[in-house]
Design an enzyme around this catalytic site. Structure first.
Site, short mmCIF file in Angstrom:
data_model
loop_
_atom_site.label_atom_id
_atom_site.label_comp_id
_atom_site.label_asym_id
_atom_site.label_seq_id
_atom_site.Cartn_x
_atom_site.Cartn_y
_atom_site.Cartn_z
N LYS A 53 3.52 31.81 -9.53
CA LYS A 53 4.06 30.83 -8.57
C LYS A 53 5.58 30.84 -8.61
O LYS A 53 6.24 30.84 -7.57
CB LYS A 53 3.52 29.42 -8.88
N GLN A 97 0.05 21.85 -13.28
CA GLN A 97 -1.00 22.87 -13.37
C GLN A 97 -2.23 22.30 -14.07
O GLN A 97 -2.14 21.75 -15.17
CB GLN A 97 -0.45 24.09 -14.14
N ASP A 120 0.31 20.28 -3.80
CA ASP A 120 -1.08 20.73 -3.98
C ASP A 120 -2.01 19.96 -3.04
O ASP A 120 -3.14 20.38 -2.81
CB ASP A 120 -1.54 20.46 -5.43
#
Ligand code: NDP
Length: 283
Positions: A53, A97, A120
């Site tokens: 990422k 994460q 997200d």
């Protein structure tokens, strides 16, 4: 008959190049989109995802800040870090994460992220906005799948769409996005009776269960579009999806490979969400 392969890698490169152009335009106005990625602990798969990422951000001209924390950090200390990022003007997107260590309540951590920085799309208010048809952020994986279907001119209007797997991060938002696009959606889980009877009706079949090769060719309607979200590592170290590619490719009309399908799209859509958060903050 053999299905045509949907090349997620090539499409993700096209999306990232579009992102890069928009990033340059924003930079010309003095704003560089910034993504903060918080990684707690040493999970090897998470380390790889976070590295990828950050690298994708840099390549497209976004700033990335990776915050690595010990696995035994307290939840309160993590929440303080998230709150600081919420008020940091250089950061437009925050991603924690998952999975988090067991002693943490993931829902509470995600609810602490400012909804307008929740790239997200997992925050409860973003889930609610998606559910009511006014999404702010679309969760990256299902968003990437929608982009793939669009690029392949797969019409969802009136189509039978079946999603296997009903997690909050993939299956449920996937179903919502396809419903909003006009499909008749069936959402299956591990309790579904006669799964094959459901999957065989699908014009568009999306599989996200984490069970390697569980959907086989005989469960697919001839000519269907099959999207395999699964990422599983075999004992031999090979990456495989949740669809048995060998048998499915003989029946489907279009199919995504693993690797090189949905995976690269997920990262590309994370960049899109971060860019759009920065554009909104500049508006
Ligand atoms: P979860 O474990 O959170 O959810 C799995 C879902 O699949 C659950 O709803 C479960 O049902 C359902 N399920 C499990 N077994 C069956 C079965 N035999 N029949 C029908 N449904 C079943 O997984 P995620 O959604 O997080 O991930 C799914 C897969 O997608 C994984 O392989 C993951 O690695 C991959 N993934 C890939 C991404 C990418 O970028 N390509 C991003 C995110 C995930 P129930 O609700 O009844 O338990």
């Amino acid at each position: 008959m053999s299905a045509s392969i949907i090349d997620g890698k090539a499409l993700s490169e096209a999306v990232k190049s579009e992102v890069s152009t928009r990033v340059q335009a924003l930079k010309a106005r003095g704003i560089t989109p910034g993504l903060a990625v918080v990684l707690v602990g040493e999970d090897p798969a998470s380390q790889v995802y976070v590295r990828n990422k950050a690298a994708a951000c840099e390549k497209a001209g976004l700033n990335s800040r990776v915050i690595r924390l010990d696995g035994d950090i307290t939840e309160d200390a993590l929440l303080d870090i998230v709150r600081e990022l919420n008020t940091d003007n250089e950061i437009h997107g925050i991603l924690v994460q998952l999975p988090l260590p067991r002693h943490m309540n993931s829902a509470r951590v995600i609810e602490t992220i400012a909804a307008e920085k929740d790239v997200d799309g997992f925050h409860i208010s973003n889930a609610g906005l998606l559910m009511t048809g006014q999404p702010l952020f679309r969760p990256c994986t299902p968003y990437g799948v929608m982009k793939m279907l669009e690029s392949e001119n797969v019409s969802l209007w009136g189509a039978e769409a079946v999603v296997v797997g009903a997690s909050n991060i993939v299956g449920k938002p996937m179903a919502m996005l396809m419903l909003a696009a006009g499909a008749t959606v069936t959402l299956c889980n591990s309790k579904t009776r006669d799964l094959a009877a459901q999957t065989r009706r699908a014009d568009v079949l999306v599989v996200a269960t984490g069970k390697p090769g569980m959907v086989t060719g005989d469960m697919i309607k001839p000519g269907a579009t099959v999207i395999d979200v699964g990422i599983n590592r075999t004992e031999q170290g090979k990456l495989v999806g949740d669809v048995d590619f060998e048998s499915a490719v003989k029946v489907a009309g279009r199919i995504t490979p693993v690797p090189g399908g949905v995976g690269p799209m997920t990262i590309a859509m994370l960049l899109v969400n971060t860019l759009e958060a920065a554009e909104r903050s500049a508006a």
